[in-house]
Every structure is written in structure tokens, then in C-alpha cells.
Motif scaffolding. Sequence first.
Motif, PDB file in Angstrom:
ATOM      1  N   THR A 305       0.837  -1.186   0.000  1.00 52.07           N
ATOM      2  CA  THR A 305       0.000   0.000   0.000  1.00 52.07           C
ATOM      3  C   THR A 305       0.878   1.246   0.000  1.00 52.07           C
ATOM      4  OG1 THR A 305      -1.621  -1.214   1.323  1.00 52.07           O
ATOM      5  CG2 THR A 305      -1.899   1.169   1.164  1.00 52.07           C
ATOM      6  N   LEU A 306       0.623   2.148  -0.922  1.00 48.29           N
ATOM      7  CA  LEU A 306       1.362   3.400  -0.951  1.00 48.29           C
ATOM      8  C   LEU A 306       1.079   4.205   0.321  1.00 48.29           C
ATOM      9  CD1 LEU A 306       0.754   4.555  -4.646  1.00 48.29           C
ATOM     10  CD2 LEU A 306       2.802   3.474  -3.695  1.00 48.29           C
ATOM     11  N   PRO A 307       2.017   4.987   0.792  1.00 45.90           N
ATOM     12  CA  PRO A 307       1.751   5.808   1.981  1.00 45.90           C
ATOM     13  C   PRO A 307       0.636   6.817   1.721  1.00 45.90           C
ATOM     14  CG  PRO A 307       4.107   5.690   1.529  1.00 45.90           C
ATOM     15  CD  PRO A 307       3.404   5.108   0.334  1.00 45.90           C
ATOM     16  N   GLY A 308      -0.246   7.003   2.694  1.00 45.56           N
ATOM     17  CA  GLY A 308      -1.225   8.074   2.595  1.00 45.56           C
ATOM     18  C   GLY A 308      -0.532   9.426   2.677  1.00 45.56           C
ATOM     19  N   ASP A 309      -1.158  10.448   2.109  1.00 43.78           N
ATOM     20  CA  ASP A 309      -0.437  11.719   1.974  1.00 43.78           C
ATOM     21  C   ASP A 309      -1.370  12.918   2.078  1.00 43.78           C
ATOM     22  OD1 ASP A 309       1.609  13.491   1.593  1.00 43.78           O
ATOM     23  OD2 ASP A 309       1.896  13.073  -0.534  1.00 43.78           O
ATOM     24  N   TYR A 310      -2.058  13.079   3.226  1.00 42.37           N
ATOM     25  CA  TYR A 310      -2.886  14.272   3.406  1.00 42.37           C
ATOM     26  C   TYR A 310      -2.094  15.574   3.265  1.00 42.37           C
ATOM     27  CZ  TYR A 310      -6.609  11.260   5.309  1.00 42.37           C
ATOM     28  OH  TYR A 310      -7.582  10.310   5.486  1.00 42.37           O
ATOM     29  N   PRO A 311      -0.816  15.630   3.683  1.00 42.11           N
ATOM     30  CA  PRO A 311      -0.070  16.875   3.514  1.00 42.11           C
ATOM     31  C   PRO A 311       0.004  17.348   2.057  1.00 42.11           C
ATOM     32  CG  PRO A 311       1.073  15.457   5.058  1.00 42.11           C
ATOM     33  CD  PRO A 311      -0.050  14.636   4.469  1.00 42.11           C
ATOM     34  N   ALA A 312      -0.167  16.430   1.109  1.00 39.70           N
ATOM     35  CA  ALA A 312      -0.088  16.821  -0.299  1.00 39.70           C
ATOM     36  C   ALA A 312      -1.191  17.799  -0.671  1.00 39.70           C
ATOM     37  CB  ALA A 312      -0.162  15.582  -1.193  1.00 39.70           C
ATOM     38  N   TYR A 313      -2.335  17.737   0.027  1.00 42.96           N
ATOM     39  CA  TYR A 313      -3.420  18.657  -0.315  1.00 42.96           C
ATOM     40  C   TYR A 313      -3.004  20.097  -0.064  1.00 42.96           C
ATOM     41  CZ  TYR A 313      -7.691  21.343  -0.242  1.00 42.96           C
ATOM     42  OH  TYR A 313      -8.622  22.330  -0.481  1.00 42.96           O
ATOM     43  N   TYR A 314      -2.533  20.396   1.142  1.00 46.64           N
ATOM     44  CA  TYR A 314      -2.172  21.789   1.436  1.00 46.64           C
ATOM     45  C   TYR A 314      -0.897  22.214   0.709  1.00 46.64           C
ATOM     46  CZ  TYR A 314      -5.923  23.095   4.530  1.00 46.64           C
ATOM     47  OH  TYR A 314      -7.166  23.443   5.007  1.00 46.64           O
ATOM     48  N   ALA A 315      -0.019  21.265   0.395  1.00 48.33           N
ATOM     49  CA  ALA A 315       1.121  21.613  -0.452  1.00 48.33           C
ATOM     50  C   ALA A 315       0.633  22.082  -1.821  1.00 48.33           C
ATOM     51  CB  ALA A 315       2.058  20.416  -0.597  1.00 48.33           C
TER      52      ALA A 315
END
Length: 356
Positions: A305-315
Motif C-alpha cells: 500500500t502506498l503511503p497516505g499523503d494528506y499533507p499533499a493537499y495543502y502543499a
Amino acid sequence: MTGTPLRVGLIGYGLAGSVFHAPLIAAAEGLALDTVVTANPERQEQARSRYPDVRTVAGPDELFGRAGELDLVVIASPNRTHVPLATAALKAGLPVVVDKPVAGTAAEARELAALAEERGLLLSVFQNRRWDNDFLTLRRLLADGELGDVWRFESRFERWRPQPKGGWRESGDPAEIGGLLYDLGSHVVDQALVLFGPAAQVYAETDVRRPGAEADDDTFIALTHANGVRSHLYVSATTAQLGPRFRVLGSRAGYVKYGLDPQEAALREGLRPGPAGWGVEPESLWGRLGSGESPVTGGGRPVPTLPGDYPAYYAAVAAALTGAGPDPVPALEAAAALDVLEAARRSARDKVTVTL
């Protein structure tokens, strides 16, 4: 990203504001959490304790009165306030991020989008589960052609909460825009549309199962996409045995994945994005890809499973504000999901299949 961070005002410091938005904003390169709006003294103290440089104000008018000192407003207040607050922020000349659902109707969402376009301002919707680990993994499998032509997509966001918690999210007042159809349904419908394109037909069943509950707590939505894919979407607070998060069946193989992305649990525990291992789940929770046998009996092969990445949204929001990238979730995409949610509500009420 270099230079002076963009200053963010956050309206609302309940679950959405304190658990999701504030830590993600604080962790985003190029953004700085400047002001938190909440009338609750305890929540004001919590915000100042966790973010020592933050200012707190009791109401949004105080925030809009300082519009010239801010670069972005994030609206994480109750659903009924989304449209009026987003309208006020845009009219004050401020770009806006709105938590889902952006509005109660698709028409309202499109009106907001038109206002933002007229003012030349960003209007983005926080559909964070586009950056869930399982969703990112499924997108990669589809891009690589691992499943062949997808025929059926099953998505479940199920919980076991036999006692209602109360509050506006479970209110039966239509003005509150509560219930699971618009809460968790906003996520599963958005994901289905991103994966498989627009829906042509919608069928739904919504029920109020728990004693004392006022809003739907057990809901099923069936979509027929324009390309022929069928999506079966389940959201429930009454599921004593949880099903797979995803079950995707194609002409070549199927993919089955259990368990929720770990990022929400980490954020609830007070952890912040950034350290190595953020969004990573153990191998025991990996989904399986294969054909002809159940994954429960060992069929198929495990798929990391690829890592989840909520920080990508605000980036992505920071990049969009500086002209370095597109809006990660345009309001018109959220309006398309609201078209489906409105059709689902009508379908369940009238016991019909709705053609879009």
C-alpha cells in the motif's frame, strides 16, 4: 517553496479544524497558521497551547476585518455555515478552502465557483480522502492496467456506533446538512467520480436505524457511470461486521483492501505529519490482487500500500496560491459530487432510479 509563508485564517476549531486542518496547515511548507476563529474559550486555549504563535478571535467578522493581513481562509465550521462564510471570504478578497461538503446543493456550489472566478480567487474543497493510502494505491493499479477493464467498484466507509453521539452531524434538521449521505457519502462519491468519471444514473437507499437517531445512519448508493462501470457505495454507523474498504473487479483481476488509512487515527492522537513513516501501514493490512479465489483464503498476491499523503493537499493549495500549480480540488468537481448526492436523496425518498 521559499519566501514569506502565506498567512492562513482557520474558521472553526472542532473536529475538522483541530484534528485535520490546523496540523496539516502548520506542517505545510509555505503556509503559516495565523488566526483561529472559535467562540469557545477552551478551544481558544487549546489552539494557543498547541500553536504558540497563533492568534484567536471569537467570530469570523473579526477575521474578515483583517483580510489584508491574510492570504487564505479555511472554513472548517458546521456544514450550514459553509456557503455564507465562503461567500463572505470571497467578497473580502480572500482565497478559500472549504471542508466538504462545500454546500448543501450543487447549485450553491456552482454559485460559489462563479463568484470565485469573478473575483479571480482560489476556491478549493477539502476532499482529503483523495490522498488516502488505499485510494492512491488503487489509482496506481488502474493506471498500470493491473485490473483490466473495471466492471464493478465497491467502496465501504463503515463504522459500528450503535449509540448516536448527537450534535449537528446527526441532526434531522435539513438546514444542518447532517447525516451520513452528505458526510461520509461526500467522500465515497467523490472517489468514485475521480476514478471512473461522471455518473449517468443514481439509485440509493437511506435508513435511520438507531433508536433516537434523526438523520440517515445506514446508506447505500449505486452509480452507473457513463463509461459503464458500476459503483456500489456503502456508508454506515450500524455495521457490526465491517466489509472491505475496497473491492474492485475487472476483466483481468480484482483488488480487495481492508482497513482504513492510518492518517486520521494519527492526527487524532496528536501526531503531526513530517516524520518518516507518515501514512505507512503494516504489511498485514496490504490489499491483495488476483483472480479466481478469495483473498481470505490466500488468493492473489499482496500489493504494497502506498503511503497516505494528506499533507499533499495543502502543499498543492500553497502551490496554487503562488501560481505554481492547479487547484487540487476545484469547486466544480465538488458540485458534480453534490449532483449525485442530491440525486441519491431523491432516489431514496421517491424509490426511483434518477438519471442525471
